[in-house]
Scaffold this active site. Sequence first.
Site, PDB file in Angstrom:
ATOM      1  N   CYS A  25      24.712  32.396  33.229  1.00  0.00           N
ATOM      2  CA  CYS A  25      23.269  31.830  33.197  1.00  0.00           C
ATOM      3  C   CYS A  25      22.460  32.489  31.983  1.00  0.00           C
ATOM      4  O   CYS A  25      22.891  32.268  30.704  1.00  0.00           O
ATOM      5  CB  CYS A  25      22.615  32.163  34.329  1.00  0.00           C
ATOM      6  SG  CYS A  25      20.841  31.702  34.836  1.00  0.00           S
ATOM      7  N   HIS A  48      25.721  29.022  38.189  1.00  0.00           N
ATOM      8  CA  HIS A  48      25.954  30.273  38.970  1.00  0.00           C
ATOM      9  C   HIS A  48      27.288  30.198  39.716  1.00  0.00           C
ATOM     10  O   HIS A  48      27.359  29.556  41.238  1.00  0.00           O
ATOM     11  CB  HIS A  48      24.882  30.689  39.784  1.00  0.00           C
ATOM     12  CG  HIS A  48      23.953  31.119  39.065  1.00  0.00           C
ATOM     13  ND1 HIS A  48      23.448  32.471  38.463  1.00  0.00           N
ATOM     14  CD2 HIS A  48      22.709  30.503  38.624  1.00  0.00           C
ATOM     15  CE1 HIS A  48      22.574  32.595  38.051  1.00  0.00           C
ATOM     16  NE2 HIS A  48      21.657  31.342  37.985  1.00  0.00           N
ATOM     17  N   GLU A  77      28.930  32.605  41.340  1.00  0.00           N
ATOM     18  CA  GLU A  77      28.785  33.620  42.346  1.00  0.00           C
ATOM     19  C   GLU A  77      27.861  32.919  43.440  1.00  0.00           C
ATOM     20  O   GLU A  77      27.758  33.406  44.675  1.00  0.00           O
ATOM     21  CB  GLU A  77      28.125  34.888  42.016  1.00  0.00           C
ATOM     22  CG  GLU A  77      26.539  35.079  41.574  1.00  0.00           C
ATOM     23  CD  GLU A  77      26.052  34.385  40.287  1.00  0.00           C
ATOM     24  OE1 GLU A  77      26.850  33.519  39.688  1.00  0.00           O
ATOM     25  OE2 GLU A  77      24.835  34.338  40.029  1.00  0.00           O
TER      26      GLU A  77
END
Lengths: 257, 216
Positions: free
Chosen positions: B82, B196, B198
Site C-alpha cells: 500500500c 492489502h 494481510e
Amino acid sequence: MGLAKRIIPCLDVDAGRVVKGVKFVDIRDAGDPVSVARRYNEEGADEITFLDITASSDNRDTILSVVEQVASEVFIPLTVGGGVRTVADVRNLLNAGADKVGINTAAVFNPDVVKQAADKVGSQCIVVSIDAKTVSSEGDTDRWEIFTHGGRKTTGIDAVEWAQKMADYGAGELLLTSMDRDGTKQGFNLPLTKAISDAVEIPVIASGGVGNLQHLADGVLQGGADAVLAASIFHFGEYSISDAKAHMAAQGIEVRL
Amino acid sequence: MQRIAVIDYGMGNLRSVSKAVEHVAPNDSVLVTSNADIIKEADRIICPGQGAAADCMKALHDHQLVSVIKEVTQSRPFFGICMGLQVLLTRSDENAGVDCLDVLPGEVKRFSAPLTNSANQRLKVPHMGWSPVNRDKAAQGEHPMWAGIDNNTRFYFAHSYYCVPVDNQHVAAYADYGHSIAVALAHKNVFACQFHPEKSSASGLKLLENFVRWNG
C-alpha cells in the site's frame, strides 16, 4: 470483472462477548467473537464489523482485546464502531488491529473529530456512521434527518447535507442506517440510500432493515450502495454469506465468490 | 529461522501485517521495528503503511529510515504494501506534491472524477474493496511471488491514489478502476503491491507465504 459489491456481517459486542445470539450449529461458543469472525471469513464475508455496545465504562477496553484476538486470526478487513469519541479512541482501535473505525454520535456533536482523525490516520480508516430517519410526510418530497440515541432524538440536520459534509471532512466511507427500517426486516430505505449514494463520491454501506436476500440485492441495484451490512439474517442461520452472494450474483451483481 | 523485519514508522496498522506474516511463517522471527540496525540485519523486509504520503515521508525521515530503506531495497527481499509501495516511487501528487524514495521511477496520482466502469456505472473514491488482479499484460506476470495464485484473484484494496510507473517492465499486475492501473510492481529483489495481502484472506496469505520463501 471489476470491484465487487461487499457483504458485511455486523456483530454486536457487549463486554467482549457477541450478543444477540449467533446461531451456527457447529460453533461451540457463539459468544466468542473470534469463533464467529472465523466462521464468517470461511463463508466468504468481505469484511466484518463489530459494534461495541458496552454500556459500562469499566469494560470499555475489552473491545481492544477482542480486536487484537480477531485480527490475529482472521485476515479480512475489520471495522469497529461504538463509543468512539476521540482521535485517541480511533488510534487505540487501529493499533489493536482494526482496519477501519466507525464514528457516529461523536461526529454529530463534534464534526471536527472526523477531520482530525482523517488527517491523523487517513480517510481510508474512517467510516462515519449516519443514522437517518424519514421526516417528510407521506406524499411530500422525501426528507431525512440525522437521529441520535438509537433513533429517538432528532438533530434537525438534513441527512444528505450531512453526508456531503462528512465526506468533505475526510470520511473514507459512510455507513448509512435507515432508522425507520432498522429491526423491521422490511428492507433498506432505498430512496434514502440512493439519495446519499448519489450525493457523495465516497462508498456507502447500506444498513438497517434486511430481512431477506432480495433486500441485499435491492440495496445495490436500487439503492446504489457499494456494500450491504446485515446482522440478524446471518446470525440466526437463516442464510449464509455464500447464499447471499449466490443470490446477488444471479441478479448480475458482481460479488467475490 | 530467518528474521523478517516489518518496518514501523508510525503509519498505520502494523499488527495486521505482522500477525499475517507470523501466521504464514510460524517458525521465523517477525520483528516490528523502526531500528535501522535491526532492519539492516534482517533477512527480509516488509514495508507497510497507511495514511497521507507527506506524513509517511516525514515519518521515514524523522525515524532516519530513508537511507536504510534505500540500502535494503538493493540487497534483500523487500515487500512494500500500500503506502509502502507508493513511497518507493519518485514522487506523489498527494499533499500538493511530495518527493518519495525514487527506488522505482514513477509517479503517484489521485483518481480523478468522474470515474466509471465498463458498464458506465459510477465508481467511488477511495477504491475500497475486492478487485481482480490481472497479470495478462504484466511484464512481471510470471513473477515467483504469484506462485499458486490464480490470475484475476480478488484482493482487498483501500486507496485514493495509484501508481504510474515509468517502466512497464516493472509491472507485475494490473487492476481496472475506471482505467487500467498498475497494482503490483517488481524489480530485482523488490516486490510491492497496492492492495492489502494481510487483509485478503487465503490469497493474501499465500502471497505473504511466497514472500517468506522468495529469494529475490
